[in-house]
Design an enzyme around this catalytic site. Structure first.
Site, short mmCIF file in Angstrom:
data_model
loop_
_atom_site.label_atom_id
_atom_site.label_comp_id
_atom_site.label_asym_id
_atom_site.label_seq_id
_atom_site.Cartn_x
_atom_site.Cartn_y
_atom_site.Cartn_z
CG ASP A 189 -63.18 13.16 -11.68
OD1 ASP A 189 -63.11 13.91 -12.68
OD2 ASP A 189 -62.24 13.05 -10.86
CD GLU A 217 -59.66 10.62 -5.99
OE1 GLU A 217 -59.07 10.67 -4.89
OE2 GLU A 217 -59.38 11.38 -6.93
#
Length: 616
Positions: A481, A297
């Site tokens: 993730d 991110e």
């Protein structure tokens, strides 16, 4: 309406009366308390392809608040209350004077609505926070002069009634009640500023004021590296000059565009601001001092303007690729598309190659996927990526294949998660096999890379660079993730190397050879925290606490020396969720120190050195 509920068990009796069926009644009796709740859907992830519906709660004994609710948005997994035949308890109007902390009431963790109105209570025990699924709590008409700040832990509350007590103020910890729609304080000698705020601006404004004015909690003890070696093993390796080690951390940093007040209404606005959070993220990276930093991110603009600039001062270089959607955007908009980044200490490692894995593109290239409707309908619409880098240690020539990824988030697409990870593993194996064929490069202490070394010099930097017969001999790390719990097919595949074709996580969809032959890989991966025997939480929000970020390594040629320990449990017990003033993301940084295992089999014969022609 609350004041009209003074009689014993008023709501329970009204509900029971409405539930009776009268066969001959011309006008059926309707439950005046039952109002269909408003449903709001949303998504934490920045993806726009989610079709998961929200899970509205059932309110049976109270009218819903008029207005648009601010509900908890969809996450990886929303923890639902335990199943029970009833979820509301009416203990109103029966002259209760005291509720002891040991009361059996606090074992009813399935409760959604709790009525303690019009009793003689003077205090509410903090143990009420065990009822974490409460959406309505009525404490009206008691003798309360204060309420416990622990009520702020009941983040599912949508309605809190405190009418007709003796309250002069409210604890600022109530600012974490980000889903609260109605706060009833009429009939209390309340501070005028609070009374005016709720009268003029409403409950959300008051909650926001309490949230942003609440003092930061006491920080937790610093996280340390926890050794998984015995004292004897640690002394042995530390005293061996040939031991080669490196550290890696993995962190979903929560990109600026996703960190909205609507999503993280429990976080003070100042702690949610990117400038505040990025400094904490950078401090985390500096503190860990790892050779490799894998971030998810990361927005393109932040990679270029902040991370690369600041980390270069610490000796790092970096690789970044955004999600595939950036191709369809303007130059301005694509700067805010998030992706995956790998930073490495350039003095210790050379970046040999870097590869982008776009899962939808790789899926399109597979011949066995082309006739699969599920691939078009489910996989192609997801734009997650992975970054795969091939590294070589400058001193020893040891090679490493490192991949960093961010897998699709939606639990309704477990099949897509499994397919994405399978595609990633295929690419990692292919790159490792290709990397093994590269000739050894000169190292700092072996400029000819021919295996010669000075007599008696046996430290790691003087050993000849290793030769690799195939990709399985090269150390491999797969991290990121994964949005997948340890009970998932994704975790099973990575850690065991096998998933059958009929695995439930394929959800009966068809994906070529994956669902005809099953999945299998030869990387021999293990999870670092499983090896360490640690059960670490990596994602921490009011509605979900679990392990969805992972670091897997090839155990045949790497070993774990230590792992980054979990956050202090006592601190977590008092925290509503992340981000907060001490933790800048809803994810938690994880990490490990690795030790390169020497090859078990004899090294293949090295080619003779080739010297340049002198021209004579």
């Amino acid at each position: 309406m609350i004041r009209a509920s003074r009689s014993p068990h008023h709501r329970a009796r009204a509900s029971a009366m409405a539930a009776r069926t009268v066969q001959k009644a011309a006008i059926p009796i309707q439950n005046p308390n039952a109002v269909k709740p408003i449903e709001v859907n949303g998504s934490k992830d920045t993806d726009s392809d989610s079709n998961a519906a929200g899970s509205p709660s059932t309110v049976t004994l109270v009218p819903a608040t008029v207005g648009t609710p601010v509900t908890e948005l969809n996450r990886i997994t929303v923890q639902k209350p335990p199943q029970n035949t009833w979820s509301s308890l009416d203990m109103g109007g029966v002259n209760i004077k005291n509720i002891p902390p040991t009361s059996g009431l606090f074992t009813f963790t399935f409760l959604i609505n709790l009525y303690l109105n019009h009793n003689a209570l003077t205090t509410i025990p903090p143990e009420i926070t065990r009822l974490k699924h409460l959406e309505l709590l009525d404490l009206s008409g008691n003798n309360l002069i204060s309420i416990p700040p622990e009520l702020g832990m009941l983040t599912s509350l949508k309605e809190l009634y405190l009418f007709d007590n003796h309250l002069s103020t409210l604890p600022p910890e109530l600012g974490t009640l980000h889903q609260l729609q109605t706060l009833g304080i009429e009939g209390n000698p309340m501070e005028m500023s609070l009374k005016h705020m709720i009268q003029e601006q409403g409950t959300p404004a008051l909650i926001a004021h309490l949230r942003d004015s609440c003092p930061a909690p006491v920080p937790p003890p610093p996280r340390r590296w926890k050794s998984v070696l015995s004292a004897a093993e640690r002394d042995l390796y530390e005293g061996d000059p040939t031991t080669e080690t490196f550290r890696l951390i993995c962190y979903n940093i929560l990109c600026e565009r996703s960190a909205t007040e609507r999503m993280y209404g429990y976080t003070p606005s100042w702690a949610l601001a990117w400038k505040y959070r990025r400094d904490l993220i950078m401090e985390e990276i500096k503190t860990r001092d790892a050779e490799f930093v894998c971030l998810q991110e990361v927005e393109g603009a932040q990679f270029e303007e902040y991370f690369l600039e600041n980390l270069s001062d610490l000796g790092y270089d970096g690789v970044f690729w955004p999600k595939s959607r950036y191709k369809t955007m303007s130059d301005m908009d694509r700067r805010h598309v998030d992706g995956c980044a790998i930073f490495f200490k350039s003095k210790k490692f050379t970046l040999v190659e870097k590869h982008l894995v776009e899962f939808n593109t790789v899926a399109m290239q597979r011949s066995d996927f082309k006739k699969t409707d599920d691939m078009f309908n489910r996989v192609l619409g997801k734009d997650q990526v992975a970054v795969v880098c091939l590294f070589e240690a400058k001193d020893t020539g040891t090679r490493l294949v490192l991949s960093n990824t961010h897998i699709h988030w939606d639990p309704q697409f477990r099949d897509v998660k499994l397919v994405q990870v399978a595609l990633l593993v295929d690419e990692v194996e292919k790159n490792a096999n290709s990397f093994a064929k590269y000739p050894p490069r000169p190292t700092a202490s072996n400029p000819s890379a021919n295996g010669s070394s000075a007599a008696g010099d046996n430290n790691a930097s003087s050993r000849p660079p290793p030769l690799y017969s195939d990709g399985t001999k090269i150390p491999v790390i797969v991290c990121g993730d994964f949005n997948s719990l340890p009970q998932s097919g994704v975790y099973e595949y990575l850690s065991t190397g096998v998933v059958p074709s009929n695995h439930p996580d394929f959800m009966a969809h068809t994906y070529g050879k994956y669902t005809s032959d099953g999945l299998r890989h030869k990387l021999g991966l293990q999870n670092v925290y499983a090896v360490a025997g640690e059960d670490v939480i990596t994602n921490f929000t009011p509605s979900f606490r679990g392990t969805i970020d992972h670091i897997f390594f090839s155990s045949a040629n790497l070993a774990v020396n230590c792992v980054l320990e979990e956050i202090d449990k006592k601190y977590l017990e008092k925290a509503v969720g992340f981000p907060n003033p001490h933790f800048p993301s809803d994810h938690i940084c994880i990490g490990a120190e690795f030790r390169v295992r020497p090859p078990k089999e004899p090294q293949p014969a090295r080619p003779p050195p080739v010297f340049p022609d002198s021209g004579r």
